[in-house]
Design an enzyme around this catalytic site. Structure first.
Site, PDB file in Angstrom:
ATOM      1  N   ARG A  25      38.645  52.215  39.405  1.00 49.30           N
ATOM      2  CA  ARG A  25      40.062  52.234  39.813  1.00 49.30           C
ATOM      3  C   ARG A  25      40.740  53.582  39.547  1.00 49.30           C
ATOM      4  NH1 ARG A  25      38.194  48.557  41.577  1.00 49.30           N
ATOM      5  NH2 ARG A  25      38.942  46.423  41.780  1.00 49.30           N
ATOM      6  N   SER A  76      46.744  43.530  41.298  1.00 46.52           N
ATOM      7  CA  SER A  76      46.502  43.442  39.854  1.00 46.52           C
ATOM      8  C   SER A  76      47.455  44.382  39.118  1.00 46.52           C
ATOM      9  CB  SER A  76      45.072  43.869  39.531  1.00 46.52           C
ATOM     10  OG  SER A  76      44.151  43.033  40.197  1.00 46.52           O
ATOM     11  N   GLU A 100      47.367  49.138  36.109  1.00 48.17           N
ATOM     12  CA  GLU A 100      46.711  49.542  37.353  1.00 48.17           C
ATOM     13  C   GLU A 100      47.781  49.923  38.381  1.00 48.17           C
ATOM     14  OE1 GLU A 100      43.286  47.419  38.950  1.00 48.17           O
ATOM     15  OE2 GLU A 100      44.247  47.409  40.918  1.00 48.17           O
TER      16      GLU A 100
END
Ligand code: EPU
Length: 312
Positions: A181, A231, A301
Site C-alpha cells: 500500500r 480501508s 491508509e
C-alpha cells in the site's frame, strides 16, 4: 477584496482550452466519503501540456497544488483546500494495447480501475485483475500500490511517467519503490501514465470467475452501499486491522455522522451529514483504543488532506 493574480492566469488557462476550471468546487461531491469543503480552484487538464502549465501558475503564485485521483481513499478537511486541486480524468483516461496482442499497455492515470480490469479481461490478459473491486483511478492505484488478497498492481508495472517540478520524468519498475500500500515516488510528483505488462491469460474463464467472486465477497463483507473511503487503516504485519478493531469492541462507535461500520470494522461510513472532522476524530479514537487493547498502533491508509483540528 482583491482577486489574487493567479486567478486571472488560471481563467486565461481555461479560456485557452488547456483544461476545465471550476471555482469553489465542493470536494464532498467528488470523493466517495462525501465529506469535506471546497477546492478554491478545481481543474481538469486536457493533456500533459495543460497540467504543466497549471503547475507553472501554481508555482509562480506559491499556492498549493493538490492532486486528486478517484477520490476514493481520501478525507478532505471541512475547511476545504486552498489553491489548485488537479483532477486527472479528461485527457488521461486512455488504456489498451498499442497494437493488437501487445502485452504492453500504456494507460493514463485517469483511467478507472474497474475499466482497466474489464478491458484486460476482454483482451484475454492477466495482471490487472488484482484491482477487481478496488475503486479509484490508475494514478491513485499506482501511488498506493493498490490491490487485495490476490495481489497488488506494482508487479505488472514496467514504468511510470509523471510530472515532477514541471518536467516529465519516467521511473522504471524498480525505481517506483512499491511496498505494501505504498510507493517511493518523490513528493509532489503527479503520476500521469504507466506502461503495464499484461501477458496472455492462461485461463481467462478462471480469472473472470475469480474477479466475480472477489467482487461478490466485497459486496458481502464491505459496506459498499454507504459513503466510505475504503480501508481506514493498513493491515499491520501478520494482523488484520478489521479483526483487531472488531475485537477491541469499536464496531458501531460513532462521532457525529461518522460510524465504524457494523459490516467491516476497518471502514468508517458516513451515515449522512458527517463532517470530515467527525471521521478523523473517530479514527483517532479507534487507533488509540486498539493500541491500548492489543498493543498495535494502526497506521492510516486513507490520506488526510487539509487542516484538521485536534481529535478529542
Ligand atoms: N474481519 C473481522 N471483522 C471485521 C472485518 C474483517 O474480524 O469487521 C476479519 C475477516 O473475517 C477476515 C479478516 O478480518 O478474517 C480480513 O478481512 P477481509 O477479508 O475483509 O480483508 P481485509 O484485510 O480487511 C483487504 C484490503 C481491502 C480489500 C480486501 C479484499 C487492506 C487494508 N484492505 O481487506 O482493501 O478490499 O482485502 O481483497 O489491505 C482498501 O484498501 O481500501 C480495501 C478495501
Amino acid at each position: 477584496m482583491s482577486v489574487p493574480s493567479w486567478h486571472d492566469a488560471l481563467n486565461a488557462w481555461a479560456d485557452e482550452g488547456l483544461g476545465r476550471l471550476q471555482w469553489q468546487r465542493s470536494l464532498a461531491e467528488v470523493t466517495t466519503l462525501k465529506v469535506g469543503g471546497a477546492a478554491e480552484a478545481f481543474i481538469e487538464p486536457a493533456s500533459s501540456v495543460g497540467l504543466a502549465s497549471a503547475w507553472q501558475i501554481a508555482q509562480s503564485a506559491k499556492i498549493p497544488f493538490w492532486v486528486l485521483g478517484g477520490g476514493t481513499n481520501l478525507v478532505v478537511a471541512d475547511g476545504g483546500l486552498p489553491g489548485m486541486v488537479v483532477h486527472l480524468r479528461r485527457g488521461f483516461g486512455f488504456a489498451g494495447p498499442r497494437v493488437p496482442d501487445d502485452p504492453y499497455w500504456h494507460v493514463g492515470a485517469g483511467c478507472g480501475t474497474g475499466r482497466l480490469v474489464r478491458l484486460s479481461l476482454e483482451h484475454g490478459r492477466q495482471g490487472a485483475e488484482v484491482l477487481a473491486g478496488v475503486p479509484g483511478t490508475v494514478g491513485g492505484a499506482l501511488m498506493m500500490n493498490a490491490g487485495g488478497h490476490e495481489g497488488e498492481i506494482g508487479p505488472a508495472v514496467r514504468w511510470v511517467e509523471g510530472m515532477l517540478k514541471g518536467k516529465v520524468e519516467r521511473f522504471s519498475q524498480e525505481a517506483c519503490g512499491f511496498v505494501y500500500r505504498g510507493s517511493g515516488f518523490p513528493k509532489g510528483m503527479v503520476l500521469t501514465s504507466a506502461l503495464f505488462e499484461f501477458p496472455p491469460a492462461s485461463d481467462v474463464a478462471a480469472i473472470k470467475a475469480q474477479v466475480k467472486a472477489s467482487q461478490a465477497r466485497r459486496r458481502q463483507t464491505q459496506p459498499l452501499n454507504m459513503p466510505n473511503a475504503g480501508s481506514i487503516f493498513k493491515n499491520p504485519p501478520k494482523h488484520s486491522a478489521g479483526r483487531l478493531i472488531e475485537s477491541a469492541g469499536c464496531k458501531g462507535w460513532d462521532v457525529g455522522g461518522a460510524e465504524v461500520s457494523a459490516v467491516h470494522a476497518n471502514f468508517i461510513v458516513n451515515r449522512g451529514g458527517a463532517l470530515a472532522q467527525d471521521v478523523v476524530t473517530l479514527a483517532h479514537r479507534v487507533q488509540k483504543h486498539v493500541a491500548k487493547t492489543h498493543g498495535v498502533v494502526l497506521e492510516f491508509e486513507v490520506k488526510l488532506l487539509g487542516q484538521f483540528g485536534a481529535s478529542s
